[in-house]
Scaffold this motif. Structure first.
Motif, PDB file in Angstrom:
ATOM      1  N   VAL A 239      42.751  55.070  56.875  1.00 29.37           N
ATOM      2  CA  VAL A 239      41.828  55.994  56.226  1.00 29.37           C
ATOM      3  C   VAL A 239      40.481  55.961  56.939  1.00 29.37           C
ATOM      4  O   VAL A 239      39.860  54.906  57.085  1.00 29.37           O
ATOM      5  CB  VAL A 239      41.644  55.638  54.736  1.00 29.37           C
ATOM      6  CG1 VAL A 239      40.613  56.564  54.087  1.00 29.37           C
ATOM      7  CG2 VAL A 239      42.976  55.727  53.997  1.00 29.37           C
ATOM      8  N   GLU A 240      40.030  57.147  57.407  1.00 31.66           N
ATOM      9  CA  GLU A 240      38.747  57.234  58.108  1.00 31.66           C
ATOM     10  C   GLU A 240      37.652  57.837  57.239  1.00 31.66           C
ATOM     11  O   GLU A 240      36.471  57.534  57.408  1.00 31.66           O
ATOM     12  CB  GLU A 240      38.891  58.067  59.384  1.00 31.66           C
ATOM     13  CG  GLU A 240      39.602  57.337  60.509  1.00 31.66           C
ATOM     14  CD  GLU A 240      39.407  58.018  61.844  1.00 31.66           C
ATOM     15  OE1 GLU A 240      39.025  59.213  61.861  1.00 31.66           O
ATOM     16  OE2 GLU A 240      39.649  57.359  62.881  1.00 31.66           O
ATOM     17  N   LYS A 241      38.042  58.692  56.294  1.00 30.10           N
ATOM     18  CA  LYS A 241      37.030  59.378  55.496  1.00 30.10           C
ATOM     19  C   LYS A 241      37.600  59.645  54.095  1.00 30.10           C
ATOM     20  O   LYS A 241      38.784  59.925  53.943  1.00 30.10           O
ATOM     21  CB  LYS A 241      36.636  60.699  56.162  1.00 30.10           C
ATOM     22  CG  LYS A 241      35.475  61.422  55.505  1.00 30.10           C
ATOM     23  CD  LYS A 241      35.188  62.750  56.202  1.00 30.10           C
ATOM     24  CE  LYS A 241      34.766  62.534  57.656  1.00 30.10           C
ATOM     25  NZ  LYS A 241      34.375  63.828  58.295  1.00 30.10           N
ATOM     26  N   VAL A 242      36.733  59.542  53.090  1.00 25.78           N
ATOM     27  CA  VAL A 242      37.105  59.847  51.712  1.00 25.78           C
ATOM     28  C   VAL A 242      36.203  60.961  51.215  1.00 25.78           C
ATOM     29  O   VAL A 242      34.975  60.832  51.222  1.00 25.78           O
ATOM     30  CB  VAL A 242      36.962  58.608  50.802  1.00 25.78           C
ATOM     31  CG1 VAL A 242      37.380  58.964  49.370  1.00 25.78           C
ATOM     32  CG2 VAL A 242      37.789  57.448  51.328  1.00 25.78           C
ATOM     33  N   CYS A 243      36.794  62.079  50.795  1.00 26.98           N
ATOM     34  CA  CYS A 243      36.021  63.239  50.352  1.00 26.98           C
ATOM     35  C   CYS A 243      36.289  63.490  48.870  1.00 26.98           C
ATOM     36  O   CYS A 243      37.446  63.604  48.450  1.00 26.98           O
ATOM     37  CB  CYS A 243      36.414  64.480  51.143  1.00 26.98           C
ATOM     38  SG  CYS A 243      36.246  64.310  52.937  1.00 26.98           S
ATOM     39  N   SER A 244      35.221  63.552  48.089  1.00 21.50           N
ATOM     40  CA  SER A 244      35.386  63.851  46.668  1.00 21.50           C
ATOM     41  C   SER A 244      35.816  65.304  46.511  1.00 21.50           C
ATOM     42  O   SER A 244      35.479  66.181  47.312  1.00 21.50           O
ATOM     43  CB  SER A 244      34.092  63.590  45.908  1.00 21.50           C
ATOM     44  OG  SER A 244      33.045  64.391  46.425  1.00 21.50           O
ATOM     45  N   HIS A 245      36.589  65.539  45.444  1.00 22.47           N
ATOM     46  CA  HIS A 245      37.136  66.865  45.193  1.00 22.47           C
ATOM     47  C   HIS A 245      36.940  67.182  43.714  1.00 22.47           C
ATOM     48  O   HIS A 245      36.369  66.389  42.956  1.00 22.47           O
ATOM     49  CB  HIS A 245      38.629  66.890  45.590  1.00 22.47           C
ATOM     50  CG  HIS A 245      39.203  68.256  45.745  1.00 22.47           C
ATOM     51  ND1 HIS A 245      38.639  69.217  46.561  1.00 22.47           N
ATOM     52  CD2 HIS A 245      40.304  68.845  45.203  1.00 22.47           C
ATOM     53  CE1 HIS A 245      39.364  70.312  46.501  1.00 22.47           C
ATOM     54  NE2 HIS A 245      40.375  70.120  45.682  1.00 22.47           N
ATOM     55  N   ILE A 246      37.416  68.323  43.285  1.00 21.73           N
ATOM     56  CA  ILE A 246      37.230  68.738  41.891  1.00 21.73           C
ATOM     57  C   ILE A 246      38.055  67.861  40.949  1.00 21.73           C
ATOM     58  O   ILE A 246      39.013  67.212  41.360  1.00 21.73           O
ATOM     59  CB  ILE A 246      37.626  70.228  41.703  1.00 21.73           C
ATOM     60  CG1 ILE A 246      39.073  70.450  42.089  1.00 21.73           C
ATOM     61  CG2 ILE A 246      36.701  71.122  42.500  1.00 21.73           C
ATOM     62  CD1 ILE A 246      39.573  71.861  41.783  1.00 21.73           C
ATOM     63  N   HIS A 251      40.176  63.496  48.481  1.00 21.34           N
ATOM     64  CA  HIS A 251      41.022  63.716  49.640  1.00 21.34           C
ATOM     65  C   HIS A 251      40.745  62.609  50.636  1.00 21.34           C
ATOM     66  O   HIS A 251      39.585  62.281  50.918  1.00 21.34           O
ATOM     67  CB  HIS A 251      40.745  65.078  50.288  1.00 21.34           C
ATOM     68  CG  HIS A 251      41.358  66.210  49.542  1.00 21.34           C
ATOM     69  ND1 HIS A 251      41.040  67.527  49.766  1.00 21.34           N
ATOM     70  CD2 HIS A 251      42.287  66.226  48.555  1.00 21.34           C
ATOM     71  CE1 HIS A 251      41.741  68.309  48.956  1.00 21.34           C
ATOM     72  NE2 HIS A 251      42.506  67.537  48.217  1.00 21.34           N
ATOM     73  N   LEU A 252      41.817  62.012  51.170  1.00 25.89           N
ATOM     74  CA  LEU A 252      41.692  60.971  52.178  1.00 25.89           C
ATOM     75  C   LEU A 252      42.014  61.556  53.541  1.00 25.89           C
ATOM     76  O   LEU A 252      43.055  62.195  53.719  1.00 25.89           O
ATOM     77  CB  LEU A 252      42.647  59.807  51.877  1.00 25.89           C
ATOM     78  CG  LEU A 252      42.570  59.178  50.476  1.00 25.89           C
ATOM     79  CD1 LEU A 252      43.502  57.965  50.400  1.00 25.89           C
ATOM     80  CD2 LEU A 252      41.158  58.783  50.117  1.00 25.89           C
ATOM     81  N   ILE A 253      41.132  61.354  54.495  1.00 26.85           N
ATOM     82  CA  ILE A 253      41.347  61.831  55.862  1.00 26.85           C
ATOM     83  C   ILE A 253      41.767  60.638  56.708  1.00 26.85           C
ATOM     84  O   ILE A 253      41.037  59.642  56.804  1.00 26.85           O
ATOM     85  CB  ILE A 253      40.071  62.460  56.451  1.00 26.85           C
ATOM     86  CG1 ILE A 253      39.457  63.461  55.447  1.00 26.85           C
ATOM     87  CG2 ILE A 253      40.384  63.146  57.780  1.00 26.85           C
ATOM     88  CD1 ILE A 253      40.363  64.613  55.083  1.00 26.85           C
ATOM     89  N   LEU A 254      42.940  60.719  57.320  1.00 27.53           N
ATOM     90  CA  LEU A 254      43.471  59.609  58.105  1.00 27.53           C
ATOM     91  C   LEU A 254      43.070  59.739  59.573  1.00 27.53           C
ATOM     92  O   LEU A 254      42.652  60.808  60.029  1.00 27.53           O
ATOM     93  CB  LEU A 254      44.995  59.554  57.984  1.00 27.53           C
ATOM     94  CG  LEU A 254      45.576  59.507  56.561  1.00 27.53           C
ATOM     95  CD1 LEU A 254      47.062  59.172  56.618  1.00 27.53           C
ATOM     96  CD2 LEU A 254      44.844  58.516  55.675  1.00 27.53           C
ATOM     97  N   SER A 255      43.222  58.648  60.307  1.00 29.02           N
ATOM     98  CA  SER A 255      42.814  58.611  61.711  1.00 29.02           C
ATOM     99  C   SER A 255      43.565  59.639  62.552  1.00 29.02           C
ATOM    100  O   SER A 255      43.043  60.135  63.548  1.00 29.02           O
ATOM    101  CB  SER A 255      43.022  57.204  62.287  1.00 29.02           C
ATOM    102  OG  SER A 255      44.353  56.763  62.084  1.00 29.02           O
ATOM    103  N   GLY A 256      44.791  59.979  62.164  1.00 28.54           N
ATOM    104  CA  GLY A 256      45.557  60.973  62.902  1.00 28.54           C
ATOM    105  C   GLY A 256      45.264  62.399  62.494  1.00 28.54           C
ATOM    106  O   GLY A 256      45.863  63.340  63.018  1.00 28.54           O
ATOM    107  N   GLY A 257      44.362  62.585  61.521  1.00 28.18           N
ATOM    108  CA  GLY A 257      43.975  63.924  61.087  1.00 28.18           C
ATOM    109  C   GLY A 257      44.621  64.390  59.797  1.00 28.18           C
ATOM    110  O   GLY A 257      44.249  65.435  59.256  1.00 28.18           O
ATOM    111  N   ALA A 258      45.603  63.650  59.288  1.00 26.23           N
ATOM    112  CA  ALA A 258      46.269  64.064  58.042  1.00 26.23           C
ATOM    113  C   ALA A 258      45.274  64.011  56.882  1.00 26.23           C
ATOM    114  O   ALA A 258      44.390  63.146  56.820  1.00 26.23           O
ATOM    115  CB  ALA A 258      47.458  63.157  57.755  1.00 26.23           C
ATOM    116  N   ARG A 259      45.435  64.938  55.954  1.00 25.10           N
ATOM    117  CA  ARG A 259      44.574  65.039  54.779  1.00 25.10           C
ATOM    118  C   ARG A 259      45.460  64.880  53.535  1.00 25.10           C
ATOM    119  O   ARG A 259      46.343  65.704  53.300  1.00 25.10           O
ATOM    120  CB  ARG A 259      43.855  66.382  54.759  1.00 25.10           C
ATOM    121  CG  ARG A 259      42.813  66.541  53.647  1.00 25.10           C
ATOM    122  CD  ARG A 259      42.215  67.939  53.690  1.00 25.10           C
ATOM    123  NE  ARG A 259      41.133  68.107  52.734  1.00 25.10           N
ATOM    124  CZ  ARG A 259      39.856  67.964  53.026  1.00 25.10           C
ATOM    125  NH1 ARG A 259      39.493  67.673  54.270  1.00 25.10           N
ATOM    126  NH2 ARG A 259      38.931  68.127  52.102  1.00 25.10           N
TER     127      ARG A 259
END
Length: 274
Positions: A239-246, A251-259
């Protein structure tokens, strides 16, 4: 009073990290009038707090939980707060044999009503003739049989607070016809369920494994792999990034680009990285 009515209630706690599993067991226990459910716990920490404060007679304890697992809960329980323990397990036959030769009982997931009734009957019998010290001894005997440690070693581990972490396979075997592919567990990015199959995403490849989500989850080290959705397991190291959502979702953004979408009900499992 009707002579068939129970004379006293068996104060009971359910411990399982899956809400559906807790709900299912709760419903099944309603058929036993002498079972009084006093708490439900979703992890080992809550279980230990409830055991200390409520002093239950009985706990249904899931073995495989992230963080403090079922064996660790047993290790940390104080002798003067020792309830009867019925383990809830998805272990295979070798472990079931170990349960069978000791006084402590188990129920195998998915729980069958007839097997649960047998466990409750054993609980009633034990409550008539056992004490806390004997309960602790039986549990140590059980863990000895499961882990292979001697009773002396178990006693030492209980005294020092040392307890070996469960061992997880370094590779996951995926069978396809006459071929077997060994996928390195640490290479797995995420897993998604597709009916009776698991789609394992690793190094830009997708491997299909016939398995249940729970069975595969039991093979993956919970310090790295956590369920983030009813049908998704993620490697937290990817996991590279964690984005809050409604609606409290992420949403978790993985190192390979998967969301990947994470449900609110699983947020606590990875709150340390949010």
């Amino acid at each position: 009073m009707n002579s068939n009515e129970p004379k006293s209630k068996i104060r009971t706690i359910i411990v399982d990290d899956e809400s559906l599993a807790r709900r299912g067991l709760n419903i099944r226990l309603e058929q036993f009038p002498d079972i009084e459910l006093i708490a439900e716990c979703k992890n080992g920490r809550e279980a230990l707090e409830s055991i200390e404060s409520l002093c239950p007679d009985l706990i249904f304890l899931d073995i495989q939980m992230p963080g403090i697992d079922g064996f660790e809960v047993v290790k940390r329980m104080q002798a003067d707060h020792m309830p009867l323990v019925v383990f809830v397990t998805a272990f295979d036959q070798y472990a079931i044999d170990a349960f069978e030769v000791h006084a402590v009982d188990y129920v195998l997931k998915p729980i069958e009503n007839e097997r649960l009734a047998t466990a409750i009957e054993r609980v009633r019998s034990h409550l008539k003739q056992s004490d806390s010290d004997n309960q602790k001894k039986r549990l140590i005997d059980l863990i000895t049989n499961i882990t292979g440690h001697t009773p002396a070693k178990i006693d030492q581990m209980l005294e020092t607070g040392e307890f070996e972490a469960p061992k997880y396979p370094e590779k996951i075997a995926i069978h396809d016809g006459g071929e077997t592919t060994l996928v390195v567990a640490s290479d797995i990015d995420w897993v998604e369920a597709a009916g009776d199959y698991m789609c394992i995403h690793a190094k830009e490849q997708v491997h299909v494994l016939r398995s249940t989500m729970k069975a595969l989850e039991n093979k993956l080290n919970p310090s790295s792999f956590q369920r983030i959705h009813r049908s998704t397991i993620v490697n937290l190291n990817k996991v590279e990034k964690v984005c809050s959502h409604i609606n409290g979702e992420y949403h978790l953004i993985l190192s390979g680009g998967a969301r990947l979408k994470m449900s609110r009900s699983y947020r606590d499992k990875i709150k340390h990285i949010i």
